[in-house]
Design a protein around this motif. Structure first.
Motif, short mmCIF file in Angstrom:
data_model
loop_
_atom_site.label_atom_id
_atom_site.label_comp_id
_atom_site.label_asym_id
_atom_site.label_seq_id
_atom_site.Cartn_x
_atom_site.Cartn_y
_atom_site.Cartn_z
N MET A 131 0.82 -1.20 0.00
CA MET A 131 0.00 0.00 0.00
C MET A 131 0.86 1.26 0.00
O MET A 131 0.34 2.36 0.01
N ALA A 132 2.17 1.08 0.07
CA ALA A 132 3.06 2.22 0.28
C ALA A 132 2.97 3.26 -0.83
O ALA A 132 3.17 4.44 -0.59
N ASP A 133 2.63 2.81 -2.05
CA ASP A 133 2.59 3.74 -3.17
C ASP A 133 1.23 4.44 -3.31
O ASP A 133 1.06 5.30 -4.15
N VAL A 134 0.27 4.06 -2.49
CA VAL A 134 -1.06 4.67 -2.56
C VAL A 134 -1.20 5.64 -1.37
O VAL A 134 -0.73 5.34 -0.29
N THR A 135 -1.83 6.79 -1.59
CA THR A 135 -2.11 7.68 -0.46
C THR A 135 -3.04 6.94 0.49
O THR A 135 -4.09 6.44 0.07
N PRO A 136 -2.66 6.84 1.77
CA PRO A 136 -3.57 6.13 2.67
C PRO A 136 -4.89 6.87 2.78
O PRO A 136 -4.94 8.10 2.64
N LEU A 137 -5.96 6.12 3.02
CA LEU A 137 -7.25 6.75 3.25
C LEU A 137 -7.18 7.52 4.57
O LEU A 137 -7.58 8.67 4.66
N LEU A 138 -6.63 6.83 5.57
CA LEU A 138 -6.52 7.41 6.90
C LEU A 138 -5.08 7.27 7.37
O LEU A 138 -4.48 6.21 7.21
N GLU A 139 -4.54 8.34 7.93
CA GLU A 139 -3.20 8.25 8.49
C GLU A 139 -3.17 8.89 9.87
O GLU A 139 -3.58 10.03 10.04
N LEU A 140 -2.70 8.13 10.85
CA LEU A 140 -2.53 8.63 12.21
C LEU A 140 -1.03 8.81 12.41
O LEU A 140 -0.27 7.87 12.20
N ALA A 183 2.43 -1.78 20.21
CA ALA A 183 3.47 -2.77 20.51
C ALA A 183 3.98 -3.37 19.20
O ALA A 183 5.18 -3.54 19.01
N GLU A 184 3.05 -3.70 18.33
CA GLU A 184 3.41 -4.36 17.07
C GLU A 184 2.36 -4.05 16.02
O GLU A 184 1.19 -3.90 16.34
N GLN A 185 2.79 -3.93 14.77
CA GLN A 185 1.82 -3.83 13.68
C GLN A 185 2.40 -4.43 12.42
O GLN A 185 3.62 -4.46 12.22
N GLY A 186 1.51 -4.97 11.59
CA GLY A 186 1.97 -5.58 10.35
C GLY A 186 0.85 -6.36 9.69
O GLY A 186 -0.30 -6.32 10.14
N PRO A 187 1.18 -7.08 8.60
CA PRO A 187 0.19 -7.91 7.93
C PRO A 187 -0.43 -8.88 8.94
O PRO A 187 0.30 -9.49 9.73
N ALA A 188 -1.76 -9.01 8.94
CA ALA A 188 -2.46 -9.77 9.98
C ALA A 188 -1.91 -11.20 10.11
O ALA A 188 -1.68 -11.67 11.23
N GLU A 189 -1.69 -11.87 9.00
CA GLU A 189 -1.24 -13.25 9.09
C GLU A 189 0.13 -13.35 9.74
O GLU A 189 0.37 -14.24 10.56
N GLN A 190 1.02 -12.42 9.39
CA GLN A 190 2.36 -12.44 10.00
C GLN A 190 2.30 -12.14 11.48
O GLN A 190 2.93 -12.83 12.29
N VAL A 191 1.53 -11.11 11.85
CA VAL A 191 1.45 -10.73 13.26
C VAL A 191 0.84 -11.87 14.08
O VAL A 191 1.28 -12.13 15.20
N CYS A 192 -0.13 -12.57 13.52
CA CYS A 192 -0.82 -13.60 14.29
C CYS A 192 -0.11 -14.95 14.25
O CYS A 192 -0.23 -15.73 15.19
N SER A 193 0.61 -15.24 13.19
CA SER A 193 1.24 -16.56 13.14
C SER A 193 2.72 -16.49 13.54
O SER A 193 3.28 -17.48 14.00
N ALA A 194 3.33 -15.33 13.39
CA ALA A 194 4.73 -15.20 13.80
C ALA A 194 4.92 -13.84 14.49
O ALA A 194 5.60 -12.96 13.99
N PRO A 195 4.27 -13.67 15.67
CA PRO A 195 4.34 -12.37 16.35
C PRO A 195 5.76 -12.02 16.73
O PRO A 195 6.55 -12.88 17.06
N ARG A 196 6.06 -10.74 16.67
CA ARG A 196 7.41 -10.28 16.99
C ARG A 196 7.43 -9.39 18.22
O ARG A 196 8.36 -8.62 18.43
N GLU A 256 11.44 -1.77 12.40
CA GLU A 256 11.02 -2.62 11.29
C GLU A 256 11.56 -4.04 11.50
O GLU A 256 12.75 -4.21 11.76
N VAL A 257 10.68 -5.04 11.42
CA VAL A 257 11.13 -6.43 11.55
C VAL A 257 10.80 -7.22 10.28
O VAL A 257 11.14 -8.40 10.17
N GLY A 258 10.10 -6.59 9.35
CA GLY A 258 9.74 -7.24 8.09
C GLY A 258 9.05 -6.19 7.23
O GLY A 258 8.92 -5.05 7.66
N ALA A 259 8.61 -6.60 6.05
CA ALA A 259 7.95 -5.65 5.16
C ALA A 259 6.65 -5.16 5.80
O ALA A 259 5.74 -5.96 6.05
N GLY A 260 6.57 -3.87 6.10
CA GLY A 260 5.36 -3.30 6.70
C GLY A 260 5.05 -3.87 8.08
O GLY A 260 3.92 -3.83 8.54
#
Ligand SMILES: Nc1ncnc2c1ncn2[C@@H]1O[C@H](COP(=O)(O)OP(=O)(O)O)[C@@H](O)[C@H]1O
Ligand SMILES: [Mg+2]
Length: 334
Positions: free
Chosen positions: A1-10, A230-243, A301-305
């Motif tokens: 999503m990095a190349d698209v303007t986010p809809l919402l940015e905090l 604490a952590e953010q990233g692609p849902a599958e990565q965060v849930c299956s290989a939390p960092r 950063e621990v992985g892509a996004g």
């Protein structure tokens, strides 16, 4: 999503509440984005600051510092004047839709209200649109004539979603929108949200204390602890290989989404018990080191996004985070 303007940015949001003699840092330096059509899950224990983030996004609270951008424009600019465009584009679904609706008005009236306020439709066209919205959430259009107390919790939640969809929002902020429902109904409503994303391309900030429930819909996951991410990233990565050890704890302590009613509510993050320095999670962390008690780790950063605010994130590989291995090197026998 990095190349698209986010809809919402905090960006670096902070919000402190003063309650009597106590100061609560409800939100501490929170940054994340929601892309167009993306579902971002926001999880954490009760008291971790999730609803405060929702209130800041909805313009119900103002941040002490930091910024919110919607479609690249700052929130104060969008809320200036009537703020109608923003208030139509960003809609909320709360935990208790019966409570949110006026008990003296019919369900149909509640769904029609935003259309009337924003002068979108009236008369026969309004009634037709309300029926269409009820069908969109798989409710019988005849329910329009009922009162909130005459329908079930699941039906009320669907009606609340219909109301939120009335103005064709680009973003839904769902704060514990399925938490009060029975597990079987939760699953149906979760599926309805997925269907809405697919059909209308609606983005969502989906907040919940149950990681397994939120995981079911989220494209990306943001995990909050004591006001910070604490952590953010692609849902599958965060849930299956939390960092982050806190994400690991949430996963291990969460009841499964499939069977049975959920047991007692989640543990609360107690503001009083948080350390003044170092990592806020240190007192509960099974991987804590001396450094953790003095240095408050910034997200790295621990992985892509994918980022983690843990000094030991690099050691948390998939194998290391299995519950049986969840101990420090030092304590391992042999
Ligand atoms: N209006 C308020 N006044 C004082 N304290 C508040 C207010 N809103 C939230 N808080 C405090 O901020 C912290 C985060 O709350 P909240 O955002 O509701 O967390 P969550 O939604 O994750 O349960 C809690 O300690 C809560 O007591
Ligand atoms: Mg909340």
């Amino acid at each position: 999503m990095a190349d698209v303007t986010p809809l919402l940015e905090l960006r670096n949001l902070r919000k402190t509440f003063i309650a009597g003699a106590r100061t609560v840092q409800a939100v501490r330096d929170v940054s994340f984005t929601v892309g167009p059509g993306e579902i971002v899950g926001l999880v954490g224990e009760s008291g971790s600051g999730k609803s405060t983030v929702a209130d800041l996004v909805l313009g119900l609270e103002r941040p002490d510092s930091g910024e919110i951008f919607y479609g690249g424009r700052p929130l104060p600019e969008l809320l200036a004047g009537s703020g109608r465009g923003y208030r139509a584009a960003v809609q909320a679904v709360f935990q208790d839709s019966v409570q949110a609706m006026d008990g003296r008005k019919t369900v149909g009236w509640s769904i029609a209200e935003p259309l009337v306020i924003h002068k979108v439709a009236r008369g026969a066209a309004l009634r037709a649109r309300v029926a269409e919205l009820l069908r969109a959430v798989h409710l019988d259009p005849a329910l329009a004539g009922r009162y909130p107390h005459q329908i079930s919790g699941g039906q009320a939640q669907r009606a609340g979603i219909a109301r939120a969809l009335a103005l064709k929002p680009a973003l839904l902020v769902c704060d514990e929108a399925v938490s009060a429902l029975d597990v079987s109904v939760q699953a149906q409503i979760v599926n309805l949200f997925l269907e809405i994303q697919e059909r209308y391309g609606t983005a969502m900030l989906f907040i919940g204390h149950s990681l397994p429930v939120v995981r079911h819909l989220a494209d990306r996951m943001v995990v909050m602890y004591a006001g910070a991410v604490a952590e953010q990233g692609p849902a599958e990565q965060v849930c299956s290989a939390p960092r982050h050890p806190y994400t690991r704890l949430l996963i291990d302590s969460a009841p499964s989404f499939e069977p049975g009613p959920s047991p007692a509510g989640p543990r609360r993050t107690r503001g009083e018990g948080l350390p003044a320095a170092g990592c806020r999670f240190a007192p509960r962390c099974p991987l804590v080191t001396d450094t953790c008690r003095t240095a408050d780790p910034a997200p790295r950063e621990v992985g892509a996004g994918h980022s983690s605010a843990c000094l030991r994130a690099g050691e948390l590989t998939v194998a290391e985070t299995r519950p049986s291995r969840f101990s420090t090197e030092k304590r391992r026998p042999g």
